[in-house]
Design a protein around this motif. Sequence first.
Motif, PDB file in Angstrom:
ATOM      1  N   TYR A  87      33.706  42.983  35.030  1.00 22.89           N
ATOM      2  CA  TYR A  87      34.599  41.831  34.943  1.00 22.89           C
ATOM      3  C   TYR A  87      35.360  41.860  33.626  1.00 22.89           C
ATOM      4  O   TYR A  87      34.766  42.057  32.563  1.00 22.89           O
ATOM      5  CB  TYR A  87      33.808  40.531  35.076  1.00 22.89           C
ATOM      6  CG  TYR A  87      33.441  40.236  36.504  1.00 22.89           C
ATOM      7  CD1 TYR A  87      34.379  39.709  37.390  1.00 22.89           C
ATOM      8  CD2 TYR A  87      32.170  40.528  36.985  1.00 22.89           C
ATOM      9  CE1 TYR A  87      34.056  39.465  38.715  1.00 22.89           C
ATOM     10  CE2 TYR A  87      31.830  40.289  38.311  1.00 22.89           C
ATOM     11  CZ  TYR A  87      32.787  39.751  39.171  1.00 22.89           C
ATOM     12  OH  TYR A  87      32.466  39.525  40.485  1.00 22.89           O
ATOM     13  N   ILE A  88      36.664  41.691  33.715  1.00 25.28           N
ATOM     14  CA  ILE A  88      37.498  41.787  32.512  1.00 25.28           C
ATOM     15  C   ILE A  88      37.547  40.433  31.814  1.00 25.28           C
ATOM     16  O   ILE A  88      37.305  39.392  32.427  1.00 25.28           O
ATOM     17  CB  ILE A  88      38.917  42.283  32.855  1.00 25.28           C
ATOM     18  CG1 ILE A  88      39.672  41.265  33.728  1.00 25.28           C
ATOM     19  CG2 ILE A  88      38.849  43.628  33.562  1.00 25.28           C
ATOM     20  CD1 ILE A  88      41.118  41.646  33.986  1.00 25.28           C
ATOM     21  N   PRO A  89      37.865  40.385  30.512  1.00 27.49           N
ATOM     22  CA  PRO A  89      37.907  39.122  29.757  1.00 27.49           C
ATOM     23  C   PRO A  89      38.958  38.162  30.319  1.00 27.49           C
ATOM     24  O   PRO A  89      39.956  38.593  30.914  1.00 27.49           O
ATOM     25  CB  PRO A  89      38.268  39.572  28.341  1.00 27.49           C
ATOM     26  CG  PRO A  89      37.914  41.014  28.279  1.00 27.49           C
ATOM     27  CD  PRO A  89      38.118  41.560  29.650  1.00 27.49           C
ATOM     28  N   PRO A  90      38.759  36.856  30.112  1.00 32.48           N
ATOM     29  CA  PRO A  90      39.706  35.858  30.620  1.00 32.48           C
ATOM     30  C   PRO A  90      41.142  36.093  30.159  1.00 32.48           C
ATOM     31  O   PRO A  90      42.088  35.863  30.922  1.00 32.48           O
ATOM     32  CB  PRO A  90      39.154  34.542  30.069  1.00 32.48           C
ATOM     33  CG  PRO A  90      37.687  34.783  29.890  1.00 32.48           C
ATOM     34  CD  PRO A  90      37.575  36.218  29.486  1.00 32.48           C
ATOM     35  N   ALA A  91      41.306  36.558  28.927  1.00 35.22           N
ATOM     36  CA  ALA A  91      42.666  36.752  28.411  1.00 35.22           C
ATOM     37  C   ALA A  91      43.409  37.812  29.227  1.00 35.22           C
ATOM     38  O   ALA A  91      44.597  37.652  29.551  1.00 35.22           O
ATOM     39  CB  ALA A  91      42.613  37.159  26.943  1.00 35.22           C
ATOM     40  N   LEU A  92      42.713  38.895  29.573  1.00 40.22           N
ATOM     41  CA  LEU A  92      43.348  39.949  30.373  1.00 40.22           C
ATOM     42  C   LEU A  92      43.586  39.478  31.806  1.00 40.22           C
ATOM     43  O   LEU A  92      44.589  39.844  32.431  1.00 40.22           O
ATOM     44  CB  LEU A  92      42.483  41.210  30.358  1.00 40.22           C
ATOM     45  CG  LEU A  92      42.401  41.952  29.018  1.00 40.22           C
ATOM     46  CD1 LEU A  92      41.493  43.172  29.138  1.00 40.22           C
ATOM     47  CD2 LEU A  92      43.792  42.378  28.562  1.00 40.22           C
ATOM     48  N   ARG A 147      38.527  35.414  38.338  1.00 44.97           N
ATOM     49  CA  ARG A 147      37.709  36.523  37.833  1.00 44.97           C
ATOM     50  C   ARG A 147      38.188  37.804  38.489  1.00 44.97           C
ATOM     51  O   ARG A 147      38.494  37.821  39.685  1.00 44.97           O
ATOM     52  CB  ARG A 147      36.229  36.308  38.155  1.00 44.97           C
ATOM     53  CG  ARG A 147      35.585  35.197  37.346  1.00 44.97           C
ATOM     54  CD  ARG A 147      34.093  35.136  37.596  1.00 44.97           C
ATOM     55  NE  ARG A 147      33.808  34.810  38.980  1.00 44.97           N
ATOM     56  CZ  ARG A 147      32.623  34.987  39.553  1.00 44.97           C
ATOM     57  NH1 ARG A 147      31.633  35.512  38.853  1.00 44.97           N
ATOM     58  NH2 ARG A 147      32.419  34.649  40.808  1.00 44.97           N
ATOM     59  N   ILE A 148      38.221  38.858  37.713  1.00 42.06           N
ATOM     60  CA  ILE A 148      38.678  40.154  38.223  1.00 42.06           C
ATOM     61  C   ILE A 148      37.674  41.218  37.817  1.00 42.06           C
ATOM     62  O   ILE A 148      37.318  41.344  36.642  1.00 42.06           O
ATOM     63  CB  ILE A 148      40.070  40.518  37.662  1.00 42.06           C
ATOM     64  CG1 ILE A 148      41.123  39.507  38.153  1.00 42.06           C
ATOM     65  CG2 ILE A 148      40.460  41.932  38.073  1.00 42.06           C
ATOM     66  CD1 ILE A 148      42.502  39.732  37.565  1.00 42.06           C
ATOM     67  N   ARG A 149      37.213  41.973  38.805  1.00 43.89           N
ATOM     68  CA  ARG A 149      36.295  43.098  38.540  1.00 43.89           C
ATOM     69  C   ARG A 149      37.018  44.400  38.835  1.00 43.89           C
ATOM     70  O   ARG A 149      37.638  44.551  39.888  1.00 43.89           O
ATOM     71  CB  ARG A 149      35.047  43.000  39.420  1.00 43.89           C
ATOM     72  CG  ARG A 149      34.030  44.107  39.152  1.00 43.89           C
ATOM     73  CD  ARG A 149      32.731  43.867  39.918  1.00 43.89           C
ATOM     74  NE  ARG A 149      32.923  43.966  41.353  1.00 43.89           N
ATOM     75  CZ  ARG A 149      32.915  45.115  42.041  1.00 43.89           C
ATOM     76  NH1 ARG A 149      32.761  46.267  41.393  1.00 43.89           N
ATOM     77  NH2 ARG A 149      33.072  45.110  43.346  1.00 43.89           N
ATOM     78  N   ILE A 150      36.940  45.327  37.880  1.00 43.58           N
ATOM     79  CA  ILE A 150      37.621  46.602  38.071  1.00 43.58           C
ATOM     80  C   ILE A 150      36.625  47.762  38.027  1.00 43.58           C
ATOM     81  O   ILE A 150      35.534  47.664  37.467  1.00 43.58           O
ATOM     82  CB  ILE A 150      38.734  46.829  37.021  1.00 43.58           C
ATOM     83  CG1 ILE A 150      38.121  47.049  35.633  1.00 43.58           C
ATOM     84  CG2 ILE A 150      39.724  45.682  37.003  1.00 43.58           C
ATOM     85  CD1 ILE A 150      39.106  47.645  34.654  1.00 43.58           C
TER      86      ILE A 150
END
Length: 686
Positions: A482-487, A681-684
């Motif tokens: 999961y990438i940080p909220p800012a990204l 939320r974004i998971r890469i």
Amino acid sequence: MINDQLINPQSIVVVGASNDIHKPGGKIVKNLLDGKYEGRLYAVNYKETEIQGIRSYPNIHDIPDTDLAILAIPAASCPEVTAVLVNRKNVKALIIISAGFGEETPEGAKLEEQILNTVNHAGAALIGPNCIGLITPYHHSVFSRPIPDLHPQGVDLISSSGGTALFIMESAMNKGLRFASVWSVGNAKQIGVEEVLEYMDIHFDIEKDSKLKMLYIESIKNPDKLLKHASSLIKKGCKIAGIKAGSTTSGQRAATSHTGAIANSDSAVEALFRKAGIVRCYSREELTTIACVFTLKKLTGKNIGIVTHAGGPAVLLADALSKGGLNVPFLSGLVADELKSKLFPGAAVGNPIDIIGTGTPEHLGIAIDYCEKRFDNIDEIIVIFGTPGLVKVYEAYRVLDEKMNTSTKPIFPVLPSVTTAEGEVKDFIKKGHVNFSDEVLLGTAITRIMQTAGPTVGEIELDGVNIPEIRRIIDSINQPGYIPPALTQQLLKSAGIPLVKEFVSSDKKEIIDFSKEIGFPVVIKAVGPVHKSDVGGVVLDIKSSRHLEFEFERIMNIPEATAVLIQPMLSGRELFIGAKYENKFGHIVLCGLGGIFVEVLKDIAYGLAPLSYSEAFSMIRSLKSYKIIKGTRGQKGIDENEFAEIIVRLSTLLRFATEIKEIDINPLLATPTGIIAVDARIRIEE
């Protein structure tokens, strides 16, 4: 690879042929003979010199060169026999009905692989193994029954399962549905459903070929090929209905987001069928009913006129149509009064038009004519006409036949007395008609067809999406997960998705200063924990700096919390949107109303990225909660255009950021001033 030797062979050999028609090898020969196969037919059986009147060879080495070989022998013998046939007898097509291959054991799978290598090396076509065979206008190479009468404008049936193909044919033939060809692909080692559609698409002749396809699929090995050729055929004027069996479990994939927990392989199938324009079915009866609807005049609107002589079935039909979003408009005024005057006393014309049980064939014709020519608010006509067994209904069905042939509006015959009026129904079907014996099944079928939009393959909407910026952000991320909220905010902003104003910090003073900038009430959330609510990491409706200080300190003491995110407290209708990457299929986009509609009712629509605007609108309008989106009981509706725009832009983001495996925007809030992403939320993965 499908070739002429498979479709229209000039010679066929049945290996394992028999005089016993109760054995597969015997039944195949009988079906070929009964089907008047016009080419050279050979048999191989070391015990016989003649099989059902044709010469039998004791060994495959003795036969002449042959186009097509049908194998009805033990699985263990098939690799060696195949090698002799393709290498020494110039066989260019094989149908292997034998079982005992990869569907049973690893050893069987190795036999399959040997056969595949042999036929591919020789440039030959292979159907099977473990199938019932193939029916084309030129040869009936199956060991089973029934064998339908073929018609060029009948339906092409392509089935993964031989047994299911038989049961589909039984269902269809009882309704009067005709066939153009039947393909049973079995284990589909070389030729599967996708390859048959590919062949039909590439060789499609609009003047000669059938424009109707029924699919029964157990495994989609190549979604892109299925999508490409199904959508291409539909764009050329074909209609396709399909069942995908075995799609309800996909527990092997880990799901850590809300979207991930909802989306599965069945979601992918739903999205694929929607994008291709395939009408999805869930039973054989539904499949054949929809195919029967395909044979009639094109549906042009949502207003249905019902003509009947039995009130109960008409009520059931009206309910089914209404539940599916179709209309049974009330008929009144001078024209309705005029129609009523021409029927027996007691007849009703409000719609359903009930000519009552003693109504005559003449009354039936009059009622149909009024729906056809006088009532402008009727688009299609459904006629329900059976018999209690007191009279024959040949004349009524003759009238119905005449009206169906001359009407400019589609007329759907529901003739439920398939036992009491068996002779009359069969006579009606022989005239080239289909029959829907169940009115509710028909109503559901019409609904499914009306709700299925056309193909939308290849359309990518780029307006408002900053693709270079999206790639710059994705390429800058070094760590999977999961990438940080800012990204997350930067990615959504680059995609043109409206965002709530927010700020992230581990400094209490900075958080308090930001709260003064945006004004109370505010919301704060823990940054770090995946499931914030589960650990008390979300606090709503904070109305003072003192309360904010207290909650900030408490959240920062939560394990894994690294910072606090602060946003203004907004109110509005919660929407849900997300996406998950599904192996082979790509990104499945989900949308719906939030809260209970997702959690409890599972009211979700699925689409396959990238999405066009027409797909997004189709998804939104397919929701059971669509009436709420439009606005109901005095409540203002949601801006449907803005919702569709966000869905499309999210799908475009995913098209150019394939590293994203899960994205969850929940809630997406419809406020009085517009729709805003509140939390995401974004998971890469690489």
